[in-house]
Write a protein that holds these residues in place. Sequence first.
Motif, short mmCIF file in Angstrom:
data_model
loop_
_atom_site.label_atom_id
_atom_site.label_comp_id
_atom_site.label_asym_id
_atom_site.label_seq_id
_atom_site.Cartn_x
_atom_site.Cartn_y
_atom_site.Cartn_z
N PRO A 1 0.83 -1.20 0.00
CA PRO A 1 0.00 0.00 0.00
C PRO A 1 0.86 1.26 0.00
O PRO A 1 2.02 1.24 0.42
CB PRO A 1 -0.76 -0.11 1.32
CG PRO A 1 0.21 -0.80 2.23
CD PRO A 1 0.97 -1.78 1.35
N ARG B 1 -3.36 5.11 0.99
CA ARG B 1 -4.28 4.31 1.80
C ARG B 1 -4.07 4.51 3.29
O ARG B 1 -4.82 3.97 4.11
CB ARG B 1 -4.15 2.83 1.44
CG ARG B 1 -4.40 2.53 -0.03
CD ARG B 1 -4.53 1.05 -0.28
NE ARG B 1 -5.72 0.50 0.38
CZ ARG B 1 -6.93 0.52 -0.17
NH1 ARG B 1 -7.11 1.07 -1.36
NH2 ARG B 1 -7.95 -0.01 0.48
N LEU C 1 -10.07 10.68 3.43
CA LEU C 1 -9.34 9.46 3.78
C LEU C 1 -9.85 8.90 5.10
O LEU C 1 -10.09 7.69 5.23
CB LEU C 1 -7.84 9.75 3.86
CG LEU C 1 -6.94 8.57 4.28
CD1 LEU C 1 -6.96 7.48 3.21
CD2 LEU C 1 -5.51 9.05 4.53
N GLY D 1 -9.62 5.01 5.96
CA GLY D 1 -8.17 4.92 5.87
C GLY D 1 -7.53 5.19 7.22
O GLY D 1 -7.95 6.08 7.95
N THR E 1 -4.30 -0.90 6.19
CA THR E 1 -4.58 -0.32 4.87
C THR E 1 -5.08 -1.36 3.87
O THR E 1 -5.54 -1.00 2.78
CB THR E 1 -3.32 0.33 4.27
OG1 THR E 1 -2.34 -0.70 4.00
CG2 THR E 1 -2.71 1.36 5.21
N VAL F 1 -4.43 -4.67 -2.71
CA VAL F 1 -4.40 -3.21 -2.79
C VAL F 1 -4.38 -2.82 -4.26
O VAL F 1 -3.54 -3.31 -5.02
CB VAL F 1 -3.14 -2.66 -2.09
CG1 VAL F 1 -3.07 -1.16 -2.27
CG2 VAL F 1 -3.16 -3.02 -0.61
#
Length: 566
Positions: free
Chosen positions: A261, A305, A334, A339, A454, A461
């Motif tokens: 990530p 992320r 985010l 996140g 993440t 991802v």
Amino acid sequence: MSSQPRLVVSAPSSGHGKTAIAVGLLAACAARGVPAAGFKVGPDHTDAAYLGLAAGRPGRNLDPRLVGSHRIAPLFAHGAAGSEMAVIEGAMGLFDSLTGQPEIDGTAAVAAALRAPVLLVVDVAAMGHSLAALVHGFRMFDEMVHLGGVVLNRVASPRHEEMLRTALDDIGMPVLGALRRGDLPAVLPARSQGPVPVAHRTVEAIRAVRRLGEAVAGALDLDRIMALADTAPALPAPAWSPTDALAEATGEPPVPPEQRPVIALAGGPGAPYTYVETAELLTAAGADVVVIDPLRDETLPPGTRGLMIGAGLPESYAEELSANRRLNAAVSRLAHDGGPIIAEGVGLPWLGHDFDGRPMCGILDATATTAAQTVAGYREATAPSTSVLAPAGARITGYKQHRAIVGPRAGQVPAWTWSGGNPEGFVWRQVHASQLGLHWAGAPEIARRLVAATIPAGGRVPATPIAAHATVSPSAGHSATGHSAAVSPVAGHAAAVPLGAGHAAAVSPSAGHAAAVSPVAGHAAAVPAQPPGPPADPDEDPDEATLSLSAVTIHNQDQGTATPAQ
């Protein structure tokens, strides 16, 4: 075995010029083409940044209180790898300590742990033959500390210098340099700017380091100083490794390459706003670490992320943080998208509603105002609940230094509690925000937890190209030298003390560590923390250590005022 030449630059107390001498010494070595490395005893991000700028590689911190005494030598060996001269700048006086335990975290303790000779810088402007008594006392006070030479600062005249040299010659102490009054220019940017001038590679910071290097090269005997550093014996401790530290702490392999990530790390092209080991550990845990400057960049790096905001960013830039509305909105998205965000220091007010009336990210239901005094001190903190950073019950040692008073002090789910103090900070979804700054080298699990948080439940991802931001790439003991492209992590420094009996515990992984505390009341808005009210009186902690320009003071909880420390 590690045999890097090294010495500690210290002084009888603060104010003798040791920072300028240490920075200038590294700059003078770099000008000679000597590979050098700079270290700062204690948690100070600012001095470490300037030492790094002078050396041409990131400066590092050696803090036994944050990382444990047993990690000092390994972290030093990691950070000094490949250097031919390592300079460790002390904190306060040689035998002083902010905690009152110099045998644990003072400069002398670090010098003894590293078996490094000490170069004592003394402001002699108002001294004569008494200098010999002072230096003799410092030499004899601790048999584990080797005082190898003295630098005379602010000498009044040739006759004054001759008298001082004679006095020290009588006790057999070498004088390795002398600077007249005005020889050491007061050129370093104001401390209120913190490491930002270095992070931004400003002309002011670069010119200041160069001028200090020229002053030191002209007044100090560099050959004898380097010879003194070369007398340091080999260290038996193996060098610290972020990969080995993670493997030992978690027993888990790094994230597979196809799942790496992107994690944004607050900083600038010249320095991160956290300890260098943070980036190294995140990289070793399987992240692509990309530097994001909250003061300049208006967007998060593509594919971000997760976000880490270290405690090195000064509060004096609140206006710039507020003005960066596009980035604030991106950080808010985010957080609300789930996140993970770890915020330290001014990162907490930045994630709140407003700071001194200036709008911020609006993620947390908190406001902040600037108080008159600076709160500073170490805390042995306990995580009251599981979060992206730590499992419930984990204990860790951190350091806080701030003037911002946050109200309410904590959310419905606090970040930390500590003995004698009220709960502090906020945990919401995958956000962990606190004014406490941590050094991750002593708690590598934090990096693993952040990376794991993440990765979606499906385990993949999305691949996104990284562009328009500086990436952080690990290197074998070396870092990028001042290019605006990259901030390379260079080995080793202070961190949180590991979890275990009798120690401020490190964070240990737990099942489901990627999942943080569930959203409060199911809202995707700010944390509905304790009922909003006026910011609390300075930090609400008994025996709160505060710093002023004139003296160390102790916060008197009953009176709500600061009184001189006894």
